[in-house]
Design a protein around this motif. Sequence first.
Motif, PDB file in Angstrom:
ATOM      1  N   GLN A 161      -5.288  -9.947   3.716  1.00 54.71           N
ATOM      2  CA  GLN A 161      -4.219 -10.933   3.847  1.00 54.71           C
ATOM      3  C   GLN A 161      -4.387 -12.012   2.812  1.00 54.71           C
ATOM      4  O   GLN A 161      -5.459 -12.608   2.689  1.00 54.71           O
ATOM      5  N   SER A 162      -3.329 -12.254   2.066  1.00 52.97           N
ATOM      6  CA  SER A 162      -3.320 -13.287   1.044  1.00 52.97           C
ATOM      7  C   SER A 162      -3.290 -14.655   1.719  1.00 52.97           C
ATOM      8  O   SER A 162      -2.505 -14.883   2.633  1.00 52.97           O
ATOM      9  N   GLU A 163      -4.137 -15.546   1.271  1.00 49.95           N
ATOM     10  CA  GLU A 163      -4.180 -16.907   1.825  1.00 49.95           C
ATOM     11  C   GLU A 163      -2.920 -17.687   1.492  1.00 49.95           C
ATOM     12  O   GLU A 163      -2.440 -18.477   2.284  1.00 49.95           O
ATOM     13  N   ARG A 197       0.407  -9.463   4.447  1.00 49.08           N
ATOM     14  CA  ARG A 197      -0.589  -8.415   4.682  1.00 49.08           C
ATOM     15  C   ARG A 197      -0.412  -7.326   3.631  1.00 49.08           C
ATOM     16  O   ARG A 197       0.697  -6.860   3.392  1.00 49.08           O
ATOM     17  N   ARG A 198      -1.531  -6.930   3.027  1.00 42.32           N
ATOM     18  CA  ARG A 198      -1.513  -5.859   2.037  1.00 42.32           C
ATOM     19  C   ARG A 198      -2.428  -4.756   2.539  1.00 42.32           C
ATOM     20  O   ARG A 198      -3.545  -5.013   2.973  1.00 42.32           O
ATOM     21  N   TYR A 199      -1.922  -3.539   2.469  1.00 39.38           N
ATOM     22  CA  TYR A 199      -2.658  -2.381   2.960  1.00 39.38           C
ATOM     23  C   TYR A 199      -3.092  -1.530   1.777  1.00 39.38           C
ATOM     24  O   TYR A 199      -2.283  -1.281   0.878  1.00 39.38           O
ATOM     25  N   LYS A 200      -4.351  -1.071   1.781  1.00 36.92           N
ATOM     26  CA  LYS A 200      -4.785  -0.123   0.753  1.00 36.92           C
ATOM     27  C   LYS A 200      -4.038   1.181   1.020  1.00 36.92           C
ATOM     28  O   LYS A 200      -4.169   1.766   2.099  1.00 36.92           O
ATOM     29  N   ARG A 201      -3.248   1.604   0.048  1.00 40.94           N
ATOM     30  CA  ARG A 201      -2.325   2.728   0.248  1.00 40.94           C
ATOM     31  C   ARG A 201      -3.037   3.999   0.708  1.00 40.94           C
ATOM     32  O   ARG A 201      -2.707   4.550   1.757  1.00 40.94           O
ATOM     33  N   GLU A 202      -4.008   4.471  -0.052  1.00 39.42           N
ATOM     34  CA  GLU A 202      -4.642   5.747   0.274  1.00 39.42           C
ATOM     35  C   GLU A 202      -5.371   5.685   1.612  1.00 39.42           C
ATOM     36  O   GLU A 202      -5.239   6.592   2.439  1.00 39.42           O
ATOM     37  N   GLU A 203      -6.119   4.631   1.831  1.00 42.76           N
ATOM     38  CA  GLU A 203      -6.861   4.465   3.086  1.00 42.76           C
ATOM     39  C   GLU A 203      -5.906   4.409   4.281  1.00 42.76           C
ATOM     40  O   GLU A 203      -6.152   5.030   5.319  1.00 42.76           O
ATOM     41  N   SER A 204      -4.812   3.691   4.127  1.00 41.58           N
ATOM     42  CA  SER A 204      -3.841   3.546   5.212  1.00 41.58           C
ATOM     43  C   SER A 204      -3.136   4.861   5.511  1.00 41.58           C
ATOM     44  O   SER A 204      -2.922   5.204   6.681  1.00 41.58           O
TER      45      SER A 204
END
Length: 86
Positions: free
Chosen positions: A45-47, A52-59
């Motif tokens: 999460q950007s301060e 919220r940003r999700y790592k594409r491959e992991e997600s």
Amino acid sequence: MSRQRKIEVIKQSEYVTIGELVRLTDVRYSTLKHYTEEGLIPFDQSESNLTRRYKREESLERINEIRELRKQKKSVPEIKKLLLDD
């Protein structure tokens, strides 16, 4: 409201938004939000803007794991136990 990124760009990105995960997986926004709130899909999460940003491959891998477990009639608490107790 910002313009949507092209799907080709999303597929090459390291990080994606929850809306982009919806486009990649055809899983409903509310379902992904629930999985996120249950701690099943990790995010950064950007301060500055709280995005919220999700790592594409992991997600994508995690969503596929959840899908398979749901096909086996596992509940969300059961899935949490299986995935997070590793």
